[in-house]
Design a protein around this motif. Structure first.
Motif, PDB file in Angstrom:
ATOM      1  N   ALA A   1     -26.226  26.587  31.628  1.00 16.41           N
ATOM      2  CA  ALA A   1     -26.038  25.384  33.270  1.00 16.41           C
ATOM      3  C   ALA A   1     -25.194  24.065  32.459  1.00 16.41           C
ATOM      4  O   ALA A   1     -24.511  23.333  33.055  1.00 16.41           O
ATOM      5  N   GLN A   2     -25.328  23.799  30.913  1.00 15.32           N
ATOM      6  CA  GLN A   2     -24.397  22.489  30.456  1.00 15.32           C
ATOM      7  C   GLN A   2     -23.236  22.469  30.391  1.00 15.32           C
ATOM      8  O   GLN A   2     -22.400  21.972  31.466  1.00 15.32           O
ATOM      9  N   ARG A   3     -22.915  24.196  30.264  1.00 21.89           N
ATOM     10  CA  ARG A   3     -21.046  24.470  30.917  1.00 21.89           C
ATOM     11  C   ARG A   3     -20.519  23.857  32.075  1.00 21.89           C
ATOM     12  O   ARG A   3     -19.989  23.163  32.136  1.00 21.89           O
ATOM     13  N   ALA A   4     -21.448  24.252  32.950  1.00 20.63           N
ATOM     14  CA  ALA A   4     -21.526  23.958  34.393  1.00 20.63           C
ATOM     15  C   ALA A   4     -21.058  22.470  35.094  1.00 20.63           C
ATOM     16  O   ALA A   4     -20.415  22.764  35.411  1.00 20.63           O
ATOM     17  N   VAL A   5     -22.470  22.357  34.475  1.00 21.35           N
ATOM     18  CA  VAL A   5     -22.346  20.501  34.467  1.00 21.35           C
ATOM     19  C   VAL A   5     -20.992  20.099  34.272  1.00 21.35           C
ATOM     20  O   VAL A   5     -20.265  19.508  34.977  1.00 21.35           O
ATOM     21  N   ASN A   6     -20.933  20.229  32.756  1.00 20.56           N
ATOM     22  CA  ASN A   6     -19.366  19.910  32.600  1.00 20.56           C
ATOM     23  C   ASN A   6     -18.700  19.786  32.747  1.00 20.56           C
ATOM     24  O   ASN A   6     -17.212  19.216  32.848  1.00 20.56           O
ATOM     25  N   ASN A   7     -18.143  20.763  33.257  1.00 18.62           N
ATOM     26  CA  ASN A   7     -17.138  21.505  34.062  1.00 18.62           C
ATOM     27  C   ASN A   7     -17.251  20.752  35.789  1.00 18.62           C
ATOM     28  O   ASN A   7     -15.548  20.378  35.736  1.00 18.62           O
ATOM     29  N   SER A   8     -18.492  20.920  36.360  1.00 19.56           N
ATOM     30  CA  SER A   8     -18.263  19.648  37.584  1.00 19.56           C
ATOM     31  C   SER A   8     -18.093  18.135  37.221  1.00 19.56           C
ATOM     32  O   SER A   8     -16.533  17.397  37.622  1.00 19.56           O
ATOM     33  N   TYR A   9     -17.843  17.969  36.179  1.00 23.29           N
ATOM     34  CA  TYR A   9     -17.894  16.604  35.520  1.00 23.29           C
ATOM     35  C   TYR A   9     -16.256  16.600  35.733  1.00 23.29           C
ATOM     36  O   TYR A   9     -15.575  15.621  35.824  1.00 23.29           O
ATOM     37  N   THR A  10     -15.981  17.354  35.108  1.00 29.01           N
ATOM     38  CA  THR A  10     -14.132  17.223  34.658  1.00 29.01           C
ATOM     39  C   THR A  10     -12.949  17.024  36.022  1.00 29.01           C
ATOM     40  O   THR A  10     -12.043  17.155  35.723  1.00 29.01           O
ATOM     41  N   ALA A  11     -14.213  18.664  36.398  1.00 28.32           N
ATOM     42  CA  ALA A  11     -13.662  18.805  37.837  1.00 28.32           C
ATOM     43  C   ALA A  11     -13.220  17.617  38.716  1.00 28.32           C
ATOM     44  O   ALA A  11     -12.269  16.794  39.291  1.00 28.32           O
ATOM     45  N   ALA A  12     -14.374  16.316  38.690  1.00 30.32           N
ATOM     46  CA  ALA A  12     -14.500  14.962  39.293  1.00 30.32           C
ATOM     47  C   ALA A  12     -13.136  14.374  39.196  1.00 30.32           C
ATOM     48  O   ALA A  12     -12.640  13.393  39.234  1.00 30.32           O
ATOM     49  N   VAL A  13     -13.524  14.525  37.075  1.00 29.23           N
ATOM     50  CA  VAL A  13     -12.178  13.382  36.772  1.00 29.23           C
ATOM     51  C   VAL A  13     -11.201  13.873  37.035  1.00 29.23           C
ATOM     52  O   VAL A  13     -10.385  12.573  37.711  1.00 29.23           O
ATOM     53  N   GLU A  14     -10.738  15.058  37.334  1.00 29.64           N
ATOM     54  CA  GLU A  14      -9.299  15.241  37.714  1.00 29.64           C
ATOM     55  C   GLU A  14      -9.216  15.078  39.140  1.00 29.64           C
ATOM     56  O   GLU A  14      -7.741  14.578  39.323  1.00 29.64           O
ATOM     57  N   GLU A  15     -10.150  15.064  40.078  1.00 35.19           N
ATOM     58  CA  GLU A  15      -9.692  15.050  41.055  1.00 35.19           C
ATOM     59  C   GLU A  15     -10.266  13.263  41.519  1.00 35.19           C
ATOM     60  O   GLU A  15      -9.088  13.298  42.161  1.00 35.19           O
ATOM     61  N   LEU A  16     -10.407  12.540  40.601  1.00 40.57           N
ATOM     62  CA  LEU A  16     -10.138  11.151  40.700  1.00 40.57           C
ATOM     63  C   LEU A  16      -8.729  10.953  40.263  1.00 40.57           C
ATOM     64  O   LEU A  16      -7.837   9.648  41.226  1.00 40.57           O
ATOM     65  N   ALA A  17      -8.187  11.506  39.355  1.00 46.55           N
ATOM     66  CA  ALA A  17      -7.452  11.390  38.908  1.00 46.55           C
ATOM     67  C   ALA A  17      -5.562  11.379  39.631  1.00 46.55           C
ATOM     68  O   ALA A  17      -4.907  10.277  39.871  1.00 46.55           O
ATOM     69  N   GLY A  18      -6.355  12.411  40.106  1.00 51.34           N
ATOM     70  CA  GLY A  18      -4.691  12.808  40.714  1.00 51.34           C
ATOM     71  C   GLY A  18      -5.195  11.828  42.760  1.00 51.34           C
ATOM     72  O   GLY A  18      -3.667  11.431  42.982  1.00 51.34           O
ATOM     73  N   SER A  19      -6.079  11.734  42.726  1.00 50.70           N
ATOM     74  CA  SER A  19      -6.253  10.899  43.748  1.00 50.70           C
ATOM     75  C   SER A  19      -5.622   9.336  43.820  1.00 50.70           C
ATOM     76  O   SER A  19      -4.975   8.666  44.301  1.00 50.70           O
TER      77      SER A  19
END
Length: 447
Positions: A38-56
């Protein structure tokens, strides 16, 4: 009476104990693996959000650079629409990160202003006017700033991917044993807004509006630091001795800021009037155990506790098991949307974790209304025929130029089931604004 245990009975008892211990061990291992997964899934979603933020933010930089080379109002309008879309995507990504406890005022200001400012410039070009050298300079500085922000975000993403930054504080580790928390990365670039351009334009996020002198504190008597400290302790429901740190907040709303040793709880109280303007308790909320209606009642009770009366709940949003309830002032039945107060409630036990009255303190005042109003039925004629009106009320809404207008607010439903808010000027019957309502299990948002 003594009990004797045979050798066979002792072996049997040992086997039962061993089996029980083994079963518990297996169960604990399974629970640990499930928690790690569960923690890995949460961290993966956080990492994806950082990537989206940087890309935007990188896309915002590219669009701003295009704006420097375009003099056409039509092209500028298309680019401004791109900026609004990318800024909205960046805000969405930012909202999914565990940085809600940080006051990212500058970052949010940039994401709010960049598209809005560009849209204002495109309207100017379409009206046949030319952009000034100062306006081009502002675009250039925004572009340079956006690039710095984008580069820092990509560095942040790399540090997260390499394990140099973490999303969660590890239990049982000393501060110098675990990698720094990701919030420290956001704090770094939040403090880098020194060269950010001042933007004055016809729009709701213009600096002359954002920096207007608050009406509630403008002529209020200055109070002592000790009085402000007492107000902060009362608002947080803690002892005076728990607030060990203090500092001064400058700007249009000067205040005393009090916090505990760890910085996990802080409160700002205005120097003029001693009003509680903002506070936050940054404890984690791991579960939702109370009903939504109960959380709203807790928020309403808290406003009564502070003596903030005649407030009406408008919308709420739930993130990370914390409900943030929006209230606006009700002036004899009229909703006064600029007079906004937000209260955040923990969904595990109903604790008040946040309070933001800065909108209320900035805008609240005694209002005089035009008594020559058109009828609610006459104004209703201006609502699109594609909408069915469900209900209506009077409301004061802010205008892009920093003013206010009295409207009839019509709650409508579109053919596809979408709820829509339509605001018709109560004097001229002119359509002033249309908002879409996003409703789900986590609350209601207006877009």
């Amino acid at each position: 009476m003594l009990l004797s245990i045979t050798k066979r009975g002792l072996i049997k008892l040992s086997l039962i104990s061993f089996a029980a211990v083994t079963a518990l061990s297996v169960k604990n291992i399974m629970l640990m693996k499930r928690a790690e997964s569960a923690q890995r899934a949460v961290n993966n979603s956080y990492t994806a959000a950082v990537e989206e933020l940087a890309g935007s933010c990188e896309d915002i930089t590219n669009v701003l650079e295009k704006q420097l080379y375009s003099g056409s109002g039509q092209v500028q309008q298309a680019l401004a629409a791109d900026l609004c879309r990318e800024a909205s995507a960046a805000k969405s990504a930012l909202s999914r990160l565990p940085v809600g406890q940080l006051d990212l005022e500058n970052t949010n200001k940039f994401l709010s202003q960049v598209g809005n400012y560009s849209m204002s410039l495109s309207k100017k070009l379409q009206n046949g006017e030319k952009l000034t050298a100062e306006e081009y300079s502002s675009i250039s500085r925004l572009c340079s700033f956006s690039k710095l922000l984008s580069d820092r975000l990509w560095e942040l993403e790399g540090e997260v991917a390499c394990g140099e930054l973490c999303f969660e504080r590890a239990e049982g580790f000393m501060a110098d044993e675990e990698p720094p928390h990701v919030t420290e990365g956001f704090t770094d670039f939040e403090s880098s807004f020194d060269d950010y351009p001042k933007l004055i334009y016809d729009g709701p996020f213009s600096d002359n509006i954002l920096e207007q002198t608050p009406r509630m504190t403008e002529n209020a008597e200055e109070v002592s630091r000790e009085y402000c400290l007492q107000r902060a302790a009362m608002a947080l429901d803690i002892n005076l001795s728990d607030l060990t740190q203090s500092s001064e907040v400058k700007g249009k709303m000067p205040a005393w800021r009090f916090s505990d040793n760890d910085g996990g709880v802080f409160c700002e109280v205005t120097k003029n009037g001693g009003y509680i303007s903002y506070f936050l308790n940054m404890r984690n909320v791991d579960a939702s155990k109370i009903a939504k209606d109960t959380a709203v009642e807790k928020a309403e009770e808290y406003l009564d506790h502070l003596g903030i009366l005649s407030m009406e709940m408008t919308y709420y949003e739930i993130q990370n098991n914390v409900m943030t309830v929006n209230f606006c002032y009700s002036d004899l039945g009229k909703r006064i949307y600029p007079d906004l107060v937000k209260v955040s409630v923990a969904m595990d036990n109903g604790d008040i974790l946040g309070y933001d009255a800065r909108g209320f303190l900035t805008n609240h005042h005694k209002r005089e209304y035009n008594d020559k109003l058109c009828s609610v039925l006459r104004a209703k004629e201006e609502v699109s025929p594609k909408l069915s009106v469900i209900s209506s009320r009077t409301a004061v809404i802010p205008t892009d130029g920093g003013g206010e207008v009295l409207c009839y607010e019509y709650t409508c439903r579109a053919g596809n089931g979408r709820k829509v808010l339509v605001y018709i000027n109560a004097v001229t019957a002119k359509e002033e604004q249309v908002l879409l309502l996003e409703e789900n299990e986590n609350g209601t948002l207006t877009i």
